[in-house]
Design a protein around this motif. Sequence first.
Motif, PDB file in Angstrom:
ATOM      1  N   THR A 155      31.315  45.817  46.933  1.00 49.50           N
ATOM      2  CA  THR A 155      31.563  45.232  48.250  1.00 49.50           C
ATOM      3  C   THR A 155      30.252  44.849  48.928  1.00 49.50           C
ATOM      4  N   MET A 156      29.247  45.718  48.802  1.00 55.96           N
ATOM      5  CA  MET A 156      27.932  45.412  49.372  1.00 55.96           C
ATOM      6  C   MET A 156      27.322  44.177  48.707  1.00 55.96           C
ATOM      7  N   ILE A 157      27.472  44.082  47.398  1.00 55.21           N
ATOM      8  CA  ILE A 157      26.917  42.937  46.670  1.00 55.21           C
ATOM      9  C   ILE A 157      27.601  41.645  47.097  1.00 55.21           C
ATOM     10  N   ILE A 158      28.936  41.704  47.264  1.00 57.68           N
ATOM     11  CA  ILE A 158      29.681  40.515  47.676  1.00 57.68           C
ATOM     12  C   ILE A 158      29.235  40.057  49.066  1.00 57.68           C
ATOM     13  N   LYS A 159      28.911  41.010  49.945  1.00 59.14           N
ATOM     14  CA  LYS A 159      28.436  40.650  51.286  1.00 59.14           C
ATOM     15  C   LYS A 159      27.105  39.902  51.225  1.00 59.14           C
ATOM     16  N   LEU A 160      26.278  40.259  50.248  1.00 60.58           N
ATOM     17  CA  LEU A 160      24.956  39.646  50.137  1.00 60.58           C
ATOM     18  C   LEU A 160      24.971  38.350  49.324  1.00 60.58           C
ATOM     19  N   ALA A 161      25.997  38.179  48.504  1.00 55.53           N
ATOM     20  CA  ALA A 161      26.060  37.034  47.592  1.00 55.53           C
ATOM     21  C   ALA A 161      26.432  35.753  48.339  1.00 55.53           C
ATOM     22  N   PRO A 162      26.114  34.592  47.752  1.00 56.21           N
ATOM     23  CA  PRO A 162      26.575  33.328  48.349  1.00 56.21           C
ATOM     24  C   PRO A 162      28.095  33.244  48.256  1.00 56.21           C
ATOM     25  N   PRO A 163      28.725  32.423  49.078  1.00 51.70           N
ATOM     26  CA  PRO A 163      30.193  32.331  49.068  1.00 51.70           C
ATOM     27  C   PRO A 163      30.732  31.948  47.685  1.00 51.70           C
ATOM     28  N   ILE A 164      31.733  32.686  47.253  1.00 54.36           N
ATOM     29  CA  ILE A 164      32.413  32.416  45.988  1.00 54.36           C
ATOM     30  C   ILE A 164      33.911  32.543  46.245  1.00 54.36           C
ATOM     31  N   ALA A 165      34.683  31.545  45.826  1.00 53.44           N
ATOM     32  CA  ALA A 165      36.134  31.589  46.025  1.00 53.44           C
ATOM     33  C   ALA A 165      36.709  32.839  45.347  1.00 53.44           C
ATOM     34  N   PRO A 166      37.642  33.527  46.006  1.00 55.68           N
ATOM     35  CA  PRO A 166      38.143  34.808  45.483  1.00 55.68           C
ATOM     36  C   PRO A 166      38.673  34.748  44.058  1.00 55.68           C
ATOM     37  N   LEU A 167      39.526  33.775  43.746  1.00 52.54           N
ATOM     38  CA  LEU A 167      40.070  33.711  42.390  1.00 52.54           C
ATOM     39  C   LEU A 167      38.995  33.313  41.380  1.00 52.54           C
ATOM     40  N   THR A 168      38.056  32.479  41.801  1.00 48.43           N
ATOM     41  CA  THR A 168      36.924  32.144  40.922  1.00 48.43           C
ATOM     42  C   THR A 168      36.133  33.398  40.585  1.00 48.43           C
ATOM     43  N   MET A 169      35.880  34.220  41.603  1.00 47.08           N
ATOM     44  CA  MET A 169      35.166  35.468  41.392  1.00 47.08           C
ATOM     45  C   MET A 169      35.939  36.374  40.429  1.00 47.08           C
ATOM     46  N   THR A 170      37.238  36.499  40.643  1.00 45.11           N
ATOM     47  CA  THR A 170      38.068  37.349  39.798  1.00 45.11           C
ATOM     48  C   THR A 170      38.014  36.899  38.341  1.00 45.11           C
ATOM     49  N   GLY A 171      38.146  35.602  38.108  1.00 44.36           N
ATOM     50  CA  GLY A 171      38.165  35.089  36.746  1.00 44.36           C
ATOM     51  C   GLY A 171      36.845  35.255  36.018  1.00 44.36           C
ATOM     52  N   TRP A 172      35.736  34.913  36.679  1.00 45.85           N
ATOM     53  CA  TRP A 172      34.438  34.960  36.011  1.00 45.85           C
ATOM     54  C   TRP A 172      33.918  36.385  35.851  1.00 45.85           C
ATOM     55  N   ILE A 173      34.215  37.269  36.813  1.00 46.23           N
ATOM     56  CA  ILE A 173      33.866  38.677  36.628  1.00 46.23           C
ATOM     57  C   ILE A 173      34.606  39.233  35.410  1.00 46.23           C
ATOM     58  N   SER A 174      35.882  38.868  35.283  1.00 46.15           N
ATOM     59  CA  SER A 174      36.669  39.315  34.130  1.00 46.15           C
ATOM     60  C   SER A 174      36.052  38.818  32.827  1.00 46.15           C
ATOM     61  N   LEU A 175      35.662  37.557  32.802  1.00 50.02           N
ATOM     62  CA  LEU A 175      35.071  36.990  31.583  1.00 50.02           C
ATOM     63  C   LEU A 175      33.784  37.714  31.200  1.00 50.02           C
ATOM     64  N   PHE A 176      32.894  37.896  32.167  1.00 46.17           N
ATOM     65  CA  PHE A 176      31.604  38.512  31.873  1.00 46.17           C
ATOM     66  C   PHE A 176      31.724  40.009  31.577  1.00 46.17           C
ATOM     67  N   ALA A 177      32.791  40.641  32.069  1.00 44.19           N
ATOM     68  CA  ALA A 177      32.953  42.081  31.845  1.00 44.19           C
ATOM     69  C   ALA A 177      33.564  42.407  30.489  1.00 44.19           C
ATOM     70  N   ILE A 178      34.166  41.416  29.840  1.00 45.12           N
ATOM     71  CA  ILE A 178      34.838  41.677  28.554  1.00 45.12           C
ATOM     72  C   ILE A 178      33.902  42.320  27.527  1.00 45.12           C
ATOM     73  N   PRO A 179      32.696  41.778  27.269  1.00 50.37           N
ATOM     74  CA  PRO A 179      31.816  42.412  26.270  1.00 50.37           C
ATOM     75  C   PRO A 179      31.431  43.842  26.645  1.00 50.37           C
ATOM     76  N   LEU A 180      31.228  44.109  27.933  1.00 46.65           N
ATOM     77  CA  LEU A 180      30.818  45.451  28.369  1.00 46.65           C
ATOM     78  C   LEU A 180      31.916  46.474  28.088  1.00 46.65           C
ATOM     79  N   VAL A 181      33.127  46.164  28.527  1.00 45.07           N
ATOM     80  CA  VAL A 181      34.225  47.117  28.368  1.00 45.07           C
ATOM     81  C   VAL A 181      34.663  47.193  26.912  1.00 45.07           C
ATOM     82  N   ALA A 182      34.594  46.071  26.189  1.00 47.86           N
ATOM     83  CA  ALA A 182      34.937  46.083  24.762  1.00 47.86           C
ATOM     84  C   ALA A 182      33.974  46.976  23.986  1.00 47.86           C
ATOM     85  N   THR A 183      32.696  46.932  24.350  1.00 47.25           N
ATOM     86  CA  THR A 183      31.715  47.816  23.704  1.00 47.25           C
ATOM     87  C   THR A 183      32.044  49.277  23.992  1.00 47.25           C
TER      88      THR A 183
END
Length: 289
Positions: A155-183
């Motif tokens: 939540t703190m990071i989102i406050k500091l980050a540039p504006p990102i559409a909510p669903l865009t954020m959800t989709g791309w966070i999911s994509l980038f998190a796949i390798p981490l959680v899969a490992t």
Amino acid sequence: MPLKDLLIGLGIIAIWAFNIIVIKLGIEDLPPLLVTVLRFMLVAVLIVPFTRISRQQLGWLLVLAVTFGGLHFPLLFLGLQHAEAGTGALLVQMGTPFATLLAAIFLKEKLGPRRIFGLILAFGGVVVLAGGPSLPPPASTALLLASALFWAVSTMIIKLAPPIAPLTMTGWISLFAIPLVATGSWLFEDDQWHALQNAGLAGWGAVVYTALMSSIAAYGLWYRLLQKHPVSRVVPLTLLMPVFAVILGVWLLDDPLGINKMAGGAMVVAGLAVINIRFSRHRRSRPAP
């Protein structure tokens, strides 16, 4: 808030509360980290092809993929393995007090007596929960509180980050998190292929529900409500989420409802209310110059 929008808001809260029940059932059928990976994959497939991000947003999304996708969600799924649904929901709600403390420390936001009282109430509620039989084992409790902490960090990071559409954020966070959680699943879980072959309705239902209903439908409707109404009218609805989760846990999973859970839960919800809701006197508005 019009009755239609209020009912939509209550429906969203019910979706999120039922999400805890679905996760509990799903991780009995599939390993928790594997369920998380499959959820992220489905969300990414449904959102990423239809959204775009800028180079400025990329770095922030990569960080959020670690704190939110790689830590908050996996810790939540792991912690719920040995926790009652309602108690788990209450512990995860501690993300709000954690976020309040982090904002005071790093963003220099003023706490004030009201928020300090809310923090004391919320953390006191966890202490009361700890005195009863419904608190999960220490390891599960630590995982759920850590999940809440990383939600607060995100939540703190989102406050500091540039504006990102909510669903865009959800989709791309999911994509980038796949390798981490899969490992993580590859390192700490076994027989994933066998589990996939033998998964039933509970396992696959958890993947579909958490992706479609919780991540996409509920958040999409939630941000639409936030666009139409003041935050102070919408956000307090989230106080009902752990209440709904406790009721659903008792009804569907036969979770016990002891005095510690009721008293501790009431203290946590009351503390969240004090933190989130600002009670102020109505002032007469002056005409614009």
